[in-house]
Design a protein around this motif. Structure first.
Motif, mmCIF file in Angstrom:
data_model
loop_
_atom_site.group_PDB
_atom_site.id
_atom_site.type_symbol
_atom_site.label_atom_id
_atom_site.label_comp_id
_atom_site.label_asym_id
_atom_site.label_seq_id
_atom_site.Cartn_x
_atom_site.Cartn_y
_atom_site.Cartn_z
ATOM 1 N N ARG A 143 88.877 44.522 16.422
ATOM 2 C CA ARG A 143 87.255 44.141 16.960
ATOM 3 C C ARG A 143 86.346 45.473 17.043
ATOM 4 O O ARG A 143 85.734 45.982 16.600
ATOM 5 N N LEU A 144 87.567 45.919 18.357
ATOM 6 C CA LEU A 144 86.988 47.744 18.101
ATOM 7 C C LEU A 144 87.327 48.947 16.758
ATOM 8 O O LEU A 144 86.004 49.311 16.686
ATOM 9 N N ARG A 145 87.931 48.382 15.801
ATOM 10 C CA ARG A 145 87.834 49.071 14.475
ATOM 11 C C ARG A 145 86.751 48.562 13.966
ATOM 12 O O ARG A 145 86.310 49.586 12.771
ATOM 13 N N LEU A 146 86.701 47.388 13.502
ATOM 14 C CA LEU A 146 85.432 46.874 13.185
ATOM 15 C C LEU A 146 83.858 47.744 13.481
ATOM 16 O O LEU A 146 83.262 47.764 12.817
ATOM 17 N N VAL A 147 83.613 47.247 14.674
ATOM 18 C CA VAL A 147 82.757 48.038 15.016
ATOM 19 C C VAL A 147 82.534 50.220 14.870
ATOM 20 O O VAL A 147 81.648 50.134 14.313
ATOM 21 N N ALA A 148 83.835 50.460 15.027
ATOM 22 C CA ALA A 148 84.293 52.070 14.756
ATOM 23 C C ALA A 148 83.842 52.283 13.561
ATOM 24 O O ALA A 148 82.914 53.567 12.805
ATOM 25 N N SER A 149 84.345 51.881 12.246
ATOM 26 C CA SER A 149 83.997 51.547 10.978
ATOM 27 C C SER A 149 82.618 50.887 10.242
ATOM 28 O O SER A 149 81.764 51.153 9.818
ATOM 29 N N GLY A 150 82.032 50.428 11.270
ATOM 30 C CA GLY A 150 80.608 49.950 10.959
ATOM 31 C C GLY A 150 80.773 48.707 10.679
ATOM 32 O O GLY A 150 79.279 48.203 9.962
ATOM 33 N N LYS A 151 81.476 47.728 10.412
ATOM 34 C CA LYS A 151 81.625 46.167 9.149
ATOM 35 C C LYS A 151 81.819 45.488 10.519
ATOM 36 O O LYS A 151 81.390 44.078 10.086
ATOM 37 N N ARG A 152 80.927 46.161 11.802
ATOM 38 C CA ARG A 152 80.554 44.852 13.340
ATOM 39 C C ARG A 152 79.695 45.240 13.493
ATOM 40 O O ARG A 152 79.262 46.908 14.259
ATOM 41 N N PRO A 153 78.779 45.109 14.683
ATOM 42 C CA PRO A 153 77.458 45.173 14.642
ATOM 43 C C PRO A 153 78.421 45.624 15.732
ATOM 44 O O PRO A 153 78.656 44.812 16.958
ATOM 45 N N LEU A 154 77.139 47.143 17.083
ATOM 46 C CA LEU A 154 77.648 47.889 17.905
ATOM 47 C C LEU A 154 77.675 46.613 18.953
ATOM 48 O O LEU A 154 78.785 46.990 19.744
ATOM 49 N N ARG A 155 76.409 45.721 18.612
ATOM 50 C CA ARG A 155 76.100 44.951 19.997
ATOM 51 C C ARG A 155 77.046 44.077 20.901
ATOM 52 O O ARG A 155 76.848 43.945 21.624
ATOM 53 N N THR A 156 77.687 43.447 19.026
ATOM 54 C CA THR A 156 78.816 42.716 19.061
ATOM 55 C C THR A 156 80.296 43.134 21.354
ATOM 56 O O THR A 156 80.102 42.319 22.184
ATOM 57 N N LEU A 157 80.084 44.788 21.614
ATOM 58 C CA LEU A 157 80.830 44.940 22.642
ATOM 59 C C LEU A 157 80.086 43.869 23.770
ATOM 60 O O LEU A 157 80.879 44.010 24.986
ATOM 61 N N LEU A 158 78.925 44.169 23.779
ATOM 62 C CA LEU A 158 78.330 43.646 24.997
ATOM 63 C C LEU A 158 78.667 42.295 25.361
ATOM 64 O O LEU A 158 78.823 41.772 26.909
ATOM 65 N N ALA A 159 79.533 41.660 24.722
ATOM 66 C CA ALA A 159 80.041 39.965 24.786
ATOM 67 C C ALA A 159 80.611 39.721 24.996
ATOM 68 O O ALA A 159 81.997 39.263 25.350
ATOM 69 N N ASP A 160 82.164 40.828 24.556
ATOM 70 C CA ASP A 160 83.336 41.065 24.090
ATOM 71 C C ASP A 160 83.773 40.934 25.512
ATOM 72 O O ASP A 160 83.080 41.606 26.954
ATOM 73 N N PRO A 161 84.463 39.960 25.752
ATOM 74 C CA PRO A 161 85.710 39.753 27.383
ATOM 75 C C PRO A 161 86.216 41.097 27.724
ATOM 76 O O PRO A 161 86.158 41.299 28.760
ATOM 77 N N GLN A 162 86.970 41.524 26.564
ATOM 78 C CA GLN A 162 88.081 42.356 26.965
ATOM 79 C C GLN A 162 86.859 44.368 27.025
ATOM 80 O O GLN A 162 87.649 44.777 27.958
ATOM 81 N N TRP A 163 85.559 44.066 26.244
ATOM 82 C CA TRP A 163 85.155 45.169 26.604
ATOM 83 C C TRP A 163 84.451 45.164 28.420
ATOM 84 O O TRP A 163 84.637 45.982 29.198
#
Length: 149
Positions: free
Chosen positions: A41-61
């Motif tokens: 999930r982190l790599r997807l956000v880093a590459s722009g394939k996943r919205p940055l905002r999803t990290l705020l809901a990510d349990p591990q984040w």
């Protein structure tokens, strides 16, 4: 896209280095975790394939950074010298900020809504699979990764 998908409004404020530094930091975090689903999930956000905002809901984040986010939400105690330095920085930023046209504001608002929808969809998908799915973040699609298993 090869860097986090951050809004044009944020890039206008922070500059292009923000996205590149964010990408570097997200990839560092992905390399240090033992949880491959989280790393993907982190790599997807880093590459722009996943919205940055999803990290705020990510349990591990949230587990890793939630307490820091709460601390940062509270205004820090500043002495007089720090307060003056902050005021000066705000004044400099105000002078550098270019006014935004109505068209740009409308475009920014539409972009915010688009990103919110993408983030909500991604979060819903993760909640359905319990945040355990390891995404193919190296260029292939998730579907082709599933077929290879």
């Amino acid at each position: 896209m090869d860097r986090p998908d951050v809004s044009a409004a944020l890039l206008r404020t922070t500059g292009d280095d923000f996205a590149l530094n964010l990408k570097t930091r997200l990839l560092e975090l992905a390399a240090t975790t033992d949880d491959e689903a989280y790393a993907s999930r982190l790599r997807l956000v880093a590459s722009g394939k996943r919205p940055l905002r999803t990290l705020l809901a990510d349990p591990q984040w949230r587990e890793a950074f939630g307490s820091q986010m709460q601390v940062l939400a509270e205004p820090p105690a500043l002495d007089e010298q720090q307060r003056r330095a902050l005021d000066d920085a705000v004044d400099r930023a105000r002078l550098q900020a270019a006014p935004v046209s109505e068209e740009q504001a409308a475009s920014d608002a539409a972009d915010v809504m688009r990103r919110a929808t993408l983030a909500a969809d991604s979060i819903r998908e993760e909640e359905l699979n319990g945040w355990t799915y390891v995404h193919d973040s190296d260029g292939g699609s998730d579907a082709s990764a599933e077929e290879d298993r």
